[in-house]
Design a protein around this motif. Structure first.
Motif, PDB file in Angstrom:
ATOM      1  N   ALA A  17       0.834  -1.203   0.000  1.00  0.00           N
ATOM      2  CA  ALA A  17       0.000   0.000   0.000  1.00  0.00           C
ATOM      3  C   ALA A  17       0.868   1.253   0.000  1.00  0.00           C
ATOM      4  O   ALA A  17       0.619   2.202  -0.761  1.00  0.00           O
ATOM      5  CB  ALA A  17      -0.930   0.004   1.203  1.00  0.00           C
ATOM      6  N   LEU A  62      -5.317   2.950   7.356  1.00  0.00           N
ATOM      7  CA  LEU A  62      -5.321   1.530   6.989  1.00  0.00           C
ATOM      8  C   LEU A  62      -5.120   0.631   8.207  1.00  0.00           C
ATOM      9  O   LEU A  62      -5.505  -0.541   8.185  1.00  0.00           O
ATOM     10  CB  LEU A  62      -4.236   1.237   5.952  1.00  0.00           C
ATOM     11  CG  LEU A  62      -4.580   1.614   4.526  1.00  0.00           C
ATOM     12  CD1 LEU A  62      -3.341   1.569   3.642  1.00  0.00           C
ATOM     13  CD2 LEU A  62      -5.667   0.705   3.985  1.00  0.00           C
ATOM     14  N   ASN A  74      -9.197   1.272   1.328  1.00  0.00           N
ATOM     15  CA  ASN A  74      -8.974   0.270   0.280  1.00  0.00           C
ATOM     16  C   ASN A  74      -9.852   0.523  -0.935  1.00  0.00           C
ATOM     17  O   ASN A  74      -9.374   0.510  -2.067  1.00  0.00           O
ATOM     18  CB  ASN A  74      -9.201  -1.142   0.814  1.00  0.00           C
ATOM     19  CG  ASN A  74      -8.001  -1.678   1.549  1.00  0.00           C
ATOM     20  OD1 ASN A  74      -6.868  -1.511   1.116  1.00  0.00           O
ATOM     21  ND2 ASN A  74      -8.233  -2.295   2.684  1.00  0.00           N
ATOM     22  N   LEU A  86      -6.928   2.958  -2.575  1.00  0.00           N
ATOM     23  CA  LEU A  86      -5.977   1.962  -3.090  1.00  0.00           C
ATOM     24  C   LEU A  86      -6.464   1.238  -4.331  1.00  0.00           C
ATOM     25  O   LEU A  86      -5.699   1.079  -5.301  1.00  0.00           O
ATOM     26  CB  LEU A  86      -5.622   0.957  -1.995  1.00  0.00           C
ATOM     27  CG  LEU A  86      -4.908   1.531  -0.772  1.00  0.00           C
ATOM     28  CD1 LEU A  86      -4.610   0.430   0.229  1.00  0.00           C
ATOM     29  CD2 LEU A  86      -3.640   2.258  -1.174  1.00  0.00           C
ATOM     30  N   ASP A  87      -7.704   0.782  -4.341  1.00  0.00           N
ATOM     31  CA  ASP A  87      -8.213   0.048  -5.500  1.00  0.00           C
ATOM     32  C   ASP A  87      -8.208   0.920  -6.757  1.00  0.00           C
ATOM     33  O   ASP A  87      -7.833   0.469  -7.844  1.00  0.00           O
ATOM     34  CB  ASP A  87      -9.622  -0.482  -5.235  1.00  0.00           C
ATOM     35  CG  ASP A  87      -9.646  -1.584  -4.188  1.00  0.00           C
ATOM     36  OD1 ASP A  87      -8.570  -2.127  -3.856  1.00  0.00           O
ATOM     37  OD2 ASP A  87     -10.750  -1.894  -3.692  1.00  0.00           O
TER      38      ASP A  87
END
Length: 158
Positions: free
Chosen positions: A17, A111, A121, A125-126
């Motif tokens: 990450a 996170l 997420n 991140l996605d």
């Protein structure tokens, strides 16, 4: 399997990450942080280490596994923050980008919290991972389009 792919498989999710956040363009990360703020409230934080820029020595090895040598220096910005609940986040990014390092540290701290990890997420991140894959695919297509096939002609016979 490439060395990067092999190291990615062995990396912890936190390390993956942090790497993704550091590689993301600042504009993309800023947009995702605004979206994250719309979905969940970003907590206040205190600085353990305000963003500071310095130099780091890059080391390399001859042939990948030979003797080490100093390749050169690179500019690096880093920071550390603490959320009100005591969660600590770190941010490190190449270059002079204090805001980028702050976003990374804030995402790192979020996170680690169960109540906000899913939001980070899905909202950050996605989306950044998908954009990174698209950039890599576009670059691969550009490189493939410029590929030159060399071949040898044999003249005469001996």
């Amino acid at each position: 399997m490439s060395a990067q792919a092999a190291s990615t498989e062995n990396d912890s999710p936190r390390r993956q990450a942090l790497g993704l956040l550091a590689r993301a363009p600042l504009a993309d990360l800023a947009a995702r942080m605004q979206r994250l703020q719309a979905v969940c409230e970003l907590p206040a934080h205190t600085w353990l280490r305000k963003p500071q820029t310095g130099m780091v020595m890059l080391r390399a090895r001859i042939g990948g596994n030979g003797e080490q040598f100093n390749l050169g220096e690179a500019t690096l910005t880093r920071c550390t923050l603490r959320l009100a609940d005591g969660t600590v986040g770190v941010g490190t990014v190449r270059g002079r980008a204090a805001q980028h390092a702050e976003y990374i540290a804030l995402c790192d701290a979020l996170l680690q919290r169960p109540d906000s990890a899913a939001h980070v997420n899905s909202e950050v991140l996605d989306v950044l991972a998908s954009a990174e894959r698209a950039r890599h695919a576009q670059r691969a297509a550009e490189v493939a389009a410029s590929k030159v096939d060399f071949f040898t002609l044999v003249r005469g016979s001996d």
